[in-house]
Scaffold this motif. Sequence first.
Motif, PDB file in Angstrom:
ATOM      1  N   ASN A   1       0.939  -1.701   0.137  1.00 57.47           N
ATOM      2  CA  ASN A   1       0.306  -0.039   0.295  1.00 57.47           C
ATOM      3  C   ASN A   1       0.967   1.019  -0.108  1.00 57.47           C
ATOM      4  OD1 ASN A   1      -2.267  -1.152  -0.263  1.00 57.47           O
ATOM      5  ND2 ASN A   1      -2.332  -2.103   2.241  1.00 57.47           N
ATOM      6  N   SER A   2       0.492   2.407  -0.157  1.00 56.05           N
ATOM      7  CA  SER A   2       1.246   3.432  -0.910  1.00 56.05           C
ATOM      8  C   SER A   2       0.465   4.541   0.073  1.00 56.05           C
ATOM      9  CB  SER A   2       1.231   4.300  -1.361  1.00 56.05           C
ATOM     10  OG  SER A   2       2.313   5.063  -1.645  1.00 56.05           O
ATOM     11  N   ILE A   3       1.561   5.367   0.772  1.00 50.92           N
ATOM     12  CA  ILE A   3       0.345   6.707   1.779  1.00 50.92           C
ATOM     13  C   ILE A   3       1.442   7.549   1.230  1.00 50.92           C
ATOM     14  CG2 ILE A   3       0.403   7.640   3.646  1.00 50.92           C
ATOM     15  CD1 ILE A   3      -1.038   4.937   4.105  1.00 50.92           C
ATOM     16  N   ARG A   4       0.618   8.145   0.389  1.00 53.89           N
ATOM     17  CA  ARG A   4       0.973   9.636   0.250  1.00 53.89           C
ATOM     18  C   ARG A   4       0.413  11.227   1.193  1.00 53.89           C
ATOM     19  NH1 ARG A   4      -1.917  10.324  -6.160  1.00 53.89           N
ATOM     20  NH2 ARG A   4      -0.384   8.901  -6.879  1.00 53.89           N
ATOM     21  N   ILE A   5       1.817  11.597   2.029  1.00 51.10           N
ATOM     22  CA  ILE A   5       2.351  12.308   3.073  1.00 51.10           C
ATOM     23  C   ILE A   5       1.654  13.550   2.783  1.00 51.10           C
ATOM     24  CG2 ILE A   5       3.272  12.911   5.266  1.00 51.10           C
ATOM     25  CD1 ILE A   5       4.941   9.813   4.570  1.00 51.10           C
ATOM     26  N   PHE A   6       0.541  14.612   3.290  1.00 51.11           N
ATOM     27  CA  PHE A   6       1.128  15.817   3.190  1.00 51.11           C
ATOM     28  C   PHE A   6       1.317  16.119   4.204  1.00 51.11           C
ATOM     29  CE2 PHE A   6      -2.907  14.495   0.356  1.00 51.11           C
ATOM     30  CZ  PHE A   6      -2.530  15.147  -0.262  1.00 51.11           C
ATOM     31  N   ASN A   7       1.611  17.334   5.074  1.00 48.57           N
ATOM     32  CA  ASN A   7       2.106  17.902   5.541  1.00 48.57           C
ATOM     33  C   ASN A   7       3.137  17.915   7.308  1.00 48.57           C
ATOM     34  OD1 ASN A   7       1.337  20.143   3.366  1.00 48.57           O
ATOM     35  ND2 ASN A   7       3.115  20.935   3.670  1.00 48.57           N
ATOM     36  N   ALA A   8       3.738  16.195   7.389  1.00 49.96           N
ATOM     37  CA  ALA A   8       4.150  16.088   8.696  1.00 49.96           C
ATOM     38  C   ALA A   8       4.694  17.165   9.382  1.00 49.96           C
ATOM     39  CB  ALA A   8       4.904  13.976   8.234  1.00 49.96           C
ATOM     40  N   TYR A   9       4.369  16.381  11.165  1.00 48.66           N
ATOM     41  CA  TYR A   9       4.974  17.893  12.024  1.00 48.66           C
ATOM     42  C   TYR A   9       4.764  16.670  13.159  1.00 48.66           C
ATOM     43  CZ  TYR A   9       0.928  19.062  14.130  1.00 48.66           C
ATOM     44  OH  TYR A   9      -0.295  19.070  15.294  1.00 48.66           O
TER      45      TYR A   9
ATOM     46  N   GLU B   1      -2.932  -0.444  -2.553  1.00 45.14           N
ATOM     47  CA  GLU B   1      -3.728   0.607  -2.932  1.00 45.14           C
ATOM     48  C   GLU B   1      -3.105   1.675  -2.510  1.00 45.14           C
ATOM     49  OE1 GLU B   1      -7.266   1.175  -3.999  1.00 45.14           O
ATOM     50  OE2 GLU B   1      -7.795  -0.899  -3.261  1.00 45.14           O
ATOM     51  N   ILE B   2      -3.940   3.075  -3.014  1.00 42.44           N
ATOM     52  CA  ILE B   2      -2.928   4.198  -2.773  1.00 42.44           C
ATOM     53  C   ILE B   2      -3.968   4.834  -1.620  1.00 42.44           C
ATOM     54  CG2 ILE B   2      -2.318   6.486  -3.953  1.00 42.44           C
ATOM     55  CD1 ILE B   2      -1.621   4.896  -5.742  1.00 42.44           C
ATOM     56  N   PHE B   3      -2.909   5.904  -0.979  1.00 38.62           N
ATOM     57  CA  PHE B   3      -4.103   6.422   0.140  1.00 38.62           C
ATOM     58  C   PHE B   3      -3.228   7.946   0.405  1.00 38.62           C
ATOM     59  CE2 PHE B   3      -4.804   1.886   1.271  1.00 38.62           C
ATOM     60  CZ  PHE B   3      -6.389   1.934   1.617  1.00 38.62           C
ATOM     61  N   ASN B   4      -4.768   9.006   1.075  1.00 37.11           N
ATOM     62  CA  ASN B   4      -3.962   9.863   0.612  1.00 37.11           C
ATOM     63  C   ASN B   4      -3.880   9.874   2.446  1.00 37.11           C
ATOM     64  OD1 ASN B   4      -3.859  11.685  -1.337  1.00 37.11           O
ATOM     65  ND2 ASN B   4      -5.822  11.834  -1.395  1.00 37.11           N
ATOM     66  N   ILE B   5      -2.966  11.145   3.398  1.00 41.26           N
ATOM     67  CA  ILE B   5      -2.664  10.860   4.683  1.00 41.26           C
ATOM     68  C   ILE B   5      -2.428  12.418   5.131  1.00 41.26           C
ATOM     69  CG2 ILE B   5      -2.349  10.913   6.648  1.00 41.26           C
ATOM     70  CD1 ILE B   5      -4.238   8.541   5.912  1.00 41.26           C
ATOM     71  N   GLY B   6      -3.169  13.232   5.598  1.00 45.77           N
ATOM     72  CA  GLY B   6      -3.210  14.779   6.345  1.00 45.77           C
ATOM     73  C   GLY B   6      -4.756  14.866   6.886  1.00 45.77           C
ATOM     74  N   ALA B   7      -4.983  15.624   7.795  1.00 46.56           N
ATOM     75  CA  ALA B   7      -6.144  16.673   8.738  1.00 46.56           C
ATOM     76  C   ALA B   7      -7.083  16.572   8.091  1.00 46.56           C
ATOM     77  CB  ALA B   7      -5.154  17.103   9.421  1.00 46.56           C
ATOM     78  N   GLY B   8      -7.171  16.952   6.472  1.00 46.47           N
ATOM     79  CA  GLY B   8      -8.201  17.172   5.787  1.00 46.47           C
ATOM     80  C   GLY B   8      -8.820  18.509   6.975  1.00 46.47           C
ATOM     81  N   ASN B   9      -7.855  19.641   7.322  1.00 43.02           N
ATOM     82  CA  ASN B   9      -8.309  20.615   7.464  1.00 43.02           C
ATOM     83  C   ASN B   9      -7.040  21.624   7.612  1.00 43.02           C
ATOM     84  OD1 ASN B   9      -9.344  22.331   9.069  1.00 43.02           O
ATOM     85  ND2 ASN B   9      -8.479  21.725  11.175  1.00 43.02           N
ATOM     86  N   PRO B  10      -6.710  22.378   6.253  1.00 44.59           N
ATOM     87  CA  PRO B  10      -5.576  23.111   6.048  1.00 44.59           C
ATOM     88  C   PRO B  10      -5.648  24.609   6.769  1.00 44.59           C
ATOM     89  CG  PRO B  10      -6.516  22.490   4.346  1.00 44.59           C
ATOM     90  CD  PRO B  10      -7.781  22.011   5.238  1.00 44.59           C
ATOM     91  N   GLN B  11      -4.377  24.393   7.400  1.00 39.12           N
ATOM     92  CA  GLN B  11      -3.942  26.184   8.269  1.00 39.12           C
ATOM     93  C   GLN B  11      -2.699  26.666   7.880  1.00 39.12           C
ATOM     94  OE1 GLN B  11      -5.734  26.409  11.129  1.00 39.12           O
ATOM     95  NE2 GLN B  11      -6.823  24.581  10.312  1.00 39.12           N
ATOM     96  N   SER B  12      -3.347  28.439   7.666  1.00 35.85           N
ATOM     97  CA  SER B  12      -2.391  29.148   7.141  1.00 35.85           C
ATOM     98  C   SER B  12      -0.972  29.291   7.438  1.00 35.85           C
ATOM     99  CB  SER B  12      -3.396  30.601   6.792  1.00 35.85           C
ATOM    100  OG  SER B  12      -3.171  31.481   8.206  1.00 35.85           O
ATOM    101  N   ILE B  13      -0.185  29.703   7.082  1.00 35.87           N
ATOM    102  CA  ILE B  13       0.906  29.729   7.563  1.00 35.87           C
ATOM    103  C   ILE B  13       1.248  30.307   8.897  1.00 35.87           C
ATOM    104  CG2 ILE B  13       3.889  29.919   7.586  1.00 35.87           C
ATOM    105  CD1 ILE B  13       2.766  27.602   6.399  1.00 35.87           C
ATOM    106  N   ASN B  14       0.273  31.842   8.229  1.00 39.43           N
ATOM    107  CA  ASN B  14       0.155  32.741   9.272  1.00 39.43           C
ATOM    108  C   ASN B  14      -0.017  32.417  10.628  1.00 39.43           C
ATOM    109  OD1 ASN B  14       1.761  35.038   7.621  1.00 39.43           O
ATOM    110  ND2 ASN B  14      -0.482  35.519   6.343  1.00 39.43           N
ATOM    111  N   HIS B  15      -1.192  31.323  10.778  1.00 41.86           N
ATOM    112  CA  HIS B  15      -1.888  30.976  11.974  1.00 41.86           C
ATOM    113  C   HIS B  15      -0.830  30.242  12.451  1.00 41.86           C
ATOM    114  CE1 HIS B  15      -4.754  30.132  14.315  1.00 41.86           C
ATOM    115  NE2 HIS B  15      -4.444  28.497  14.222  1.00 41.86           N
ATOM    116  N   LEU B  16      -0.097  29.613  11.818  1.00 46.87           N
ATOM    117  CA  LEU B  16       1.056  29.089  12.808  1.00 46.87           C
ATOM    118  C   LEU B  16       2.153  29.609  13.169  1.00 46.87           C
ATOM    119  CD1 LEU B  16       2.724  26.188  13.291  1.00 46.87           C
ATOM    120  CD2 LEU B  16       3.355  26.645  10.738  1.00 46.87           C
TER     121      LEU B  16
END
Length: 237
Positions: A124-132, A192-207
Amino acid sequence: ATNPDLVVEEGDICDLQNDSSLFKQVEYVFHFAGIGDIVPSIERPYEYMKANIQGTVSVLEVSRHAGTGRKVVYAASSSCYGLAHELPTTEKATIQTEYPYALSKYLGECAVIHWHKVYHLPVNSIRIFNAYGPRSRTSGVYGAVFGVFLAQKLQDKPFTVVGDGTQKRDFIYATDLARAFFAAAETEASGEIFNIGAGNPQSINHLVELIGGPVVYIPKRPGEPDCTWADISKAQK
């Protein structure tokens, strides 16, 4: 490491041999090895192609020769979507590899799926979004913004924000990512290929607001997406 359950072996995945004893007694192979970062990949594309494509093929071949039943879970990258026009982005979105890094990770994923189809290797393949997380890298220019900001905070330096900071990233915490990889190993689903993120984008300014401190704005890089946003409905299902 003092944990008796952990054994650390250092080596180059490109040099793996098909009779590698490391793979003999394992149930799952989690393939995270490779080279990251976008800008260095522009300067040194050959190294990226060798490590991320040929290295992945080496892992697949050793896993295949070690015997059946060893599922390989590959750490793919959401960078394959490039400047995604479909938001939130599903696994069926157009592939647009903007840089050698993104291309190398995507072609590694192609190899993983190919080994499943041709050799029936469970994958299986996991497409990682922005891990921290607490061990985020403190250098580099892609995917490590949390670590870079924290390092700047500790050194009393201003945060370097690319562009105007309104760009959003779909951050996913390290332990959530680990749970996703283990689930991808245990599931009966394969190939299978799966996206993995939180599904809840945040702005860099908020960070920046959360951490707190002065900001220096630097020019936006070409090929930098305004938003990364994982559609994770397939993984949830």
